[in-house]
Design a protein around this motif. Structure first.
Motif, PDB file in Angstrom:
ATOM      1  N   GLY A 152       0.823  -1.218   0.000  1.00 44.10           N
ATOM      2  CA  GLY A 152       0.000   0.000   0.000  1.00 44.10           C
ATOM      3  C   GLY A 152       0.849   1.256   0.000  1.00 44.10           C
ATOM      4  N   LYS A 153       1.906   1.272   0.797  1.00 41.72           N
ATOM      5  CA  LYS A 153       2.799   2.433   0.825  1.00 41.72           C
ATOM      6  C   LYS A 153       3.466   2.638  -0.529  1.00 41.72           C
ATOM      7  CE  LYS A 153       6.750   4.499   3.197  1.00 41.72           C
ATOM      8  NZ  LYS A 153       7.088   5.250   2.033  1.00 41.72           N
ATOM      9  N   GLN A 154       3.846   1.560  -1.194  1.00 43.15           N
ATOM     10  CA  GLN A 154       4.483   1.697  -2.501  1.00 43.15           C
ATOM     11  C   GLN A 154       3.516   2.243  -3.552  1.00 43.15           C
ATOM     12  OE1 GLN A 154       7.807   1.498  -2.766  1.00 43.15           O
ATOM     13  NE2 GLN A 154       7.539   1.207  -0.571  1.00 43.15           N
ATOM     14  N   VAL A 155       2.278   1.797  -3.498  1.00 42.75           N
ATOM     15  CA  VAL A 155       1.260   2.322  -4.418  1.00 42.75           C
ATOM     16  C   VAL A 155       1.064   3.815  -4.152  1.00 42.75           C
ATOM     17  CG1 VAL A 155      -1.183   2.233  -5.062  1.00 42.75           C
ATOM     18  CG2 VAL A 155       0.108   0.098  -4.750  1.00 42.75           C
ATOM     19  N   TYR A 156       0.914   4.177  -2.887  1.00 41.87           N
ATOM     20  CA  TYR A 156       0.749   5.586  -2.516  1.00 41.87           C
ATOM     21  C   TYR A 156       1.947   6.412  -2.987  1.00 41.87           C
ATOM     22  CZ  TYR A 156       0.487   9.839   0.219  1.00 41.87           C
ATOM     23  OH  TYR A 156       0.463  11.164   0.582  1.00 41.87           O
ATOM     24  N   ASP A 157       3.159   5.966  -2.656  1.00 39.65           N
ATOM     25  CA  ASP A 157       4.364   6.701  -3.049  1.00 39.65           C
ATOM     26  C   ASP A 157       4.476   6.823  -4.565  1.00 39.65           C
ATOM     27  OD1 ASP A 157       4.968   6.890  -0.359  1.00 39.65           O
ATOM     28  OD2 ASP A 157       6.679   5.493  -0.434  1.00 39.65           O
ATOM     29  N   GLY A 158       4.136   5.750  -5.277  1.00 38.87           N
ATOM     30  CA  GLY A 158       4.209   5.780  -6.741  1.00 38.87           C
ATOM     31  C   GLY A 158       3.249   6.773  -7.357  1.00 38.87           C
ATOM     32  N   LEU A 159       2.095   6.936  -6.722  1.00 37.93           N
ATOM     33  CA  LEU A 159       1.088   7.860  -7.249  1.00 37.93           C
ATOM     34  C   LEU A 159       1.346   9.312  -6.853  1.00 37.93           C
ATOM     35  CD1 LEU A 159      -2.159   5.765  -6.643  1.00 37.93           C
ATOM     36  CD2 LEU A 159      -1.027   6.197  -8.837  1.00 37.93           C
ATOM     37  N   PHE A 160       1.874   9.538  -5.652  1.00 35.24           N
ATOM     38  CA  PHE A 160       1.905  10.894  -5.124  1.00 35.24           C
ATOM     39  C   PHE A 160       3.298  11.481  -4.890  1.00 35.24           C
ATOM     40  CE2 PHE A 160      -2.181   9.075  -3.724  1.00 35.24           C
ATOM     41  CZ  PHE A 160      -3.025   9.952  -4.410  1.00 35.24           C
ATOM     42  N   LEU A 161       4.341  10.684  -4.991  1.00 40.23           N
ATOM     43  CA  LEU A 161       5.693  11.204  -4.783  1.00 40.23           C
ATOM     44  C   LEU A 161       6.501  11.107  -6.072  1.00 40.23           C
ATOM     45  CD1 LEU A 161       6.700   9.647  -1.334  1.00 40.23           C
ATOM     46  CD2 LEU A 161       5.762  11.912  -1.775  1.00 40.23           C
ATOM     47  N   GLN A 162       7.290  12.107  -6.320  1.00 39.21           N
ATOM     48  CA  GLN A 162       8.209  12.093  -7.449  1.00 39.21           C
ATOM     49  C   GLN A 162       9.619  11.924  -6.889  1.00 39.21           C
ATOM     50  OE1 GLN A 162       7.418  12.129 -10.707  1.00 39.21           O
ATOM     51  NE2 GLN A 162       5.276  12.074 -10.083  1.00 39.21           N
ATOM     52  N   ASP A 163      10.126  10.706  -6.904  1.00 43.49           N
ATOM     53  CA  ASP A 163      11.471  10.433  -6.417  1.00 43.49           C
ATOM     54  C   ASP A 163      12.140   9.431  -7.341  1.00 43.49           C
ATOM     55  OD1 ASP A 163      10.290   7.990  -5.743  1.00 43.49           O
ATOM     56  OD2 ASP A 163      10.180   8.455  -3.612  1.00 43.49           O
ATOM     57  N   ASP A 164      13.329   9.042  -6.995  1.00 42.01           N
ATOM     58  CA  ASP A 164      14.079   8.105  -7.843  1.00 42.01           C
ATOM     59  C   ASP A 164      13.894   6.659  -7.412  1.00 42.01           C
ATOM     60  OD1 ASP A 164      15.071  10.116  -9.438  1.00 42.01           O
ATOM     61  OD2 ASP A 164      16.863  10.405  -8.206  1.00 42.01           O
ATOM     62  N   ILE A 165      12.841   6.377  -6.679  1.00 43.17           N
ATOM     63  CA  ILE A 165      12.604   5.029  -6.175  1.00 43.17           C
ATOM     64  C   ILE A 165      11.638   4.311  -7.101  1.00 43.17           C
ATOM     65  CG2 ILE A 165      11.665   3.692  -4.244  1.00 43.17           C
ATOM     66  CD1 ILE A 165      12.583   6.017  -2.421  1.00 43.17           C
ATOM     67  N   SER A 166      11.980   3.095  -7.457  1.00 43.20           N
ATOM     68  CA  SER A 166      11.125   2.304  -8.338  1.00 43.20           C
ATOM     69  C   SER A 166      10.079   1.561  -7.513  1.00 43.20           C
ATOM     70  CB  SER A 166      11.959   1.318  -9.157  1.00 43.20           C
ATOM     71  OG  SER A 166      11.091   0.527  -9.942  1.00 43.20           O
ATOM     72  N   ASN A 167       8.968   2.219  -7.269  1.00 47.33           N
ATOM     73  CA  ASN A 167       7.903   1.619  -6.479  1.00 47.33           C
ATOM     74  C   ASN A 167       7.337   0.382  -7.154  1.00 47.33           C
ATOM     75  OD1 ASN A 167       7.610   4.877  -6.162  1.00 47.33           O
ATOM     76  ND2 ASN A 167       7.549   3.772  -4.230  1.00 47.33           N
ATOM     77  N   LEU A 168       7.298   0.373  -8.480  1.00 49.43           N
ATOM     78  CA  LEU A 168       6.784  -0.795  -9.188  1.00 49.43           C
ATOM     79  C   LEU A 168       7.677  -2.018  -8.935  1.00 49.43           C
ATOM     80  CD1 LEU A 168       4.632  -2.016 -10.969  1.00 49.43           C
ATOM     81  CD2 LEU A 168       5.948  -1.257 -12.966  1.00 49.43           C
ATOM     82  N   SER A 169       8.985  -1.824  -8.850  1.00 47.24           N
ATOM     83  CA  SER A 169       9.885  -2.940  -8.538  1.00 47.24           C
ATOM     84  C   SER A 169       9.596  -3.487  -7.148  1.00 47.24           C
ATOM     85  CB  SER A 169      11.349  -2.495  -8.600  1.00 47.24           C
ATOM     86  OG  SER A 169      11.707  -2.229  -9.929  1.00 47.24           O
ATOM     87  N   HIS A 170       9.313  -2.606  -6.215  1.00 49.25           N
ATOM     88  CA  HIS A 170       8.967  -3.044  -4.859  1.00 49.25           C
ATOM     89  C   HIS A 170       7.675  -3.856  -4.889  1.00 49.25           C
ATOM     90  CE1 HIS A 170      11.249   0.642  -3.018  1.00 49.25           C
ATOM     91  NE2 HIS A 170      12.040  -0.178  -3.690  1.00 49.25           N
ATOM     92  N   ILE A 171       6.689  -3.349  -5.598  1.00 47.90           N
ATOM     93  CA  ILE A 171       5.404  -4.049  -5.688  1.00 47.90           C
ATOM     94  C   ILE A 171       5.588  -5.410  -6.350  1.00 47.90           C
ATOM     95  CG2 ILE A 171       3.108  -3.991  -6.771  1.00 47.90           C
ATOM     96  CD1 ILE A 171       3.259  -0.872  -6.366  1.00 47.90           C
ATOM     97  N   LEU A 172       6.321  -5.438  -7.467  1.00 48.74           N
ATOM     98  CA  LEU A 172       6.559  -6.710  -8.163  1.00 48.74           C
ATOM     99  C   LEU A 172       7.304  -7.699  -7.269  1.00 48.74           C
ATOM    100  CD1 LEU A 172       7.564  -5.364 -11.685  1.00 48.74           C
ATOM    101  CD2 LEU A 172       5.472  -6.609 -11.098  1.00 48.74           C
ATOM    102  N   GLY A 173       8.307  -7.219  -6.544  1.00 51.93           N
ATOM    103  CA  GLY A 173       9.028  -8.085  -5.616  1.00 51.93           C
ATOM    104  C   GLY A 173       8.092  -8.652  -4.563  1.00 51.93           C
ATOM    105  N   GLY A 174       7.220  -7.803  -4.027  1.00 52.19           N
ATOM    106  CA  GLY A 174       6.248  -8.265  -3.039  1.00 52.19           C
ATOM    107  C   GLY A 174       5.299  -9.308  -3.596  1.00 52.19           C
ATOM    108  N   VAL A 175       4.841  -9.088  -4.816  1.00 52.87           N
ATOM    109  CA  VAL A 175       3.941 -10.052  -5.458  1.00 52.87           C
ATOM    110  C   VAL A 175       4.660 -11.390  -5.658  1.00 52.87           C
ATOM    111  CG1 VAL A 175       2.704 -10.570  -7.613  1.00 52.87           C
ATOM    112  CG2 VAL A 175       2.450  -8.320  -6.536  1.00 52.87           C
ATOM    113  N   ILE A 176       5.906 -11.340  -6.101  1.00 47.46           N
ATOM    114  CA  ILE A 176       6.690 -12.569  -6.287  1.00 47.46           C
ATOM    115  C   ILE A 176       6.841 -13.292  -4.951  1.00 47.46           C
ATOM    116  CG2 ILE A 176       8.991 -13.473  -6.853  1.00 47.46           C
ATOM    117  CD1 ILE A 176       9.053 -11.156  -9.008  1.00 47.46           C
ATOM    118  N   GLY A 177       7.195 -12.565  -3.901  1.00 44.87           N
ATOM    119  CA  GLY A 177       7.335 -13.177  -2.581  1.00 44.87           C
ATOM    120  C   GLY A 177       6.040 -13.807  -2.098  1.00 44.87           C
ATOM    121  N   ALA A 178       4.918 -13.133  -2.349  1.00 45.65           N
ATOM    122  CA  ALA A 178       3.619 -13.664  -1.935  1.00 45.65           C
ATOM    123  C   ALA A 178       3.272 -14.935  -2.706  1.00 45.65           C
ATOM    124  CB  ALA A 178       2.536 -12.607  -2.132  1.00 45.65           C
ATOM    125  N   ILE A 179       3.479 -14.916  -4.006  1.00 44.65           N
ATOM    126  CA  ILE A 179       3.167 -16.094  -4.828  1.00 44.65           C
ATOM    127  C   ILE A 179       4.045 -17.279  -4.423  1.00 44.65           C
ATOM    128  CG2 ILE A 179       3.308 -17.055  -7.169  1.00 44.65           C
ATOM    129  CD1 ILE A 179       2.432 -14.233  -8.171  1.00 44.65           C
TER     130      ILE A 179
END
Length: 188
Positions: A152-179
């Motif tokens: 949830g924090k990564q989705v929020y940060d990806g939508l509302f913050l402009q930084d050099d962090i790849s929030n999508l990579s974090h989300i994808l990593g989390g999805v892989i870990g969950a699966i």
């Protein structure tokens, strides 16, 4: 009194951390050239064989000491427990799958963005950890809370913050870990 000895208790995790450290030092010694050449993925020619290598090796590169230390702390905290539970081969597979998926998605969707670092691996480990006490037919509340908080924090940060962090990579990593966590534990 028994002598204490240092053990190499988690070969994949420790190997990953030591190699990442060496890559970080090499990056400083080459003023970042080694990272651009081997340890970050970006949209480069498919005719370049290093494009395919970087899909895997970008998780070893880091943008600086803080970036490395942040990722290394989580990996060293979670990785040994996961490696003991699932085995070295499975943890290496999680790292490699996370690397190639995040590398490919970055390559396909973000043509102007270079990606380096093990944050996707960290998020895979975080979500995988929440499945350690999973039983078939149950969803651990810890998994739900971890997913809401971290993803949830990564989705929020990806939508509302402009930084050099790849929030999508974090989300994808989390999805892989969950699966992976679900698949590895659904038999128990």
């Amino acid at each position: 009194m028994k002598k204490l000895k240092i053990t190499f208790n988690s070969p994949v995790v420790l190997g990953f951390i030591f190699i990442s450290f060496a890559v970080l030092v090499l990056g400083y010694l080459t003023a970042g050239v080694s990272n651009q050449f081997l340890f970050m993925t970006y949209h480069s020619s498919l005719m370049d064989p290093f494009t395919y290598i970087r899909f895997f090796t970008h998780v070893l590169g880091h943008g600086g000491w803080e970036h490395y230390i942040g990722n290394a702390a989580y990996i060293l905290l979670l990785g040994p427990m996961l490696e003991e539970k699932y085995g070295s081969k499975r943890i290496l597979q999680v790292i490699l799958i996370t690397a190639v998926v995040t590398g490919l998605v970055n390559y396909l969707l973000f043509w102007n963005v270079a990606l380096c670092g093990a944050s996707g691996v960290v998020f895979a480990f975080i979500l995988l950890t929440s499945f350690t006490s999973f039983k078939n037919g149950e969803i651990p509340l810890t998994f739900i809370l971890v997913a809401i908080i971290f993803i949830g924090k990564q989705v929020y940060d990806g939508l509302f913050l402009q930084d050099d962090i790849s929030n999508l990579s974090h989300i994808l990593g989390g999805v892989i870990g969950a699966i992976v966590g679900y698949k590895l534990n659904k038999k128990h």
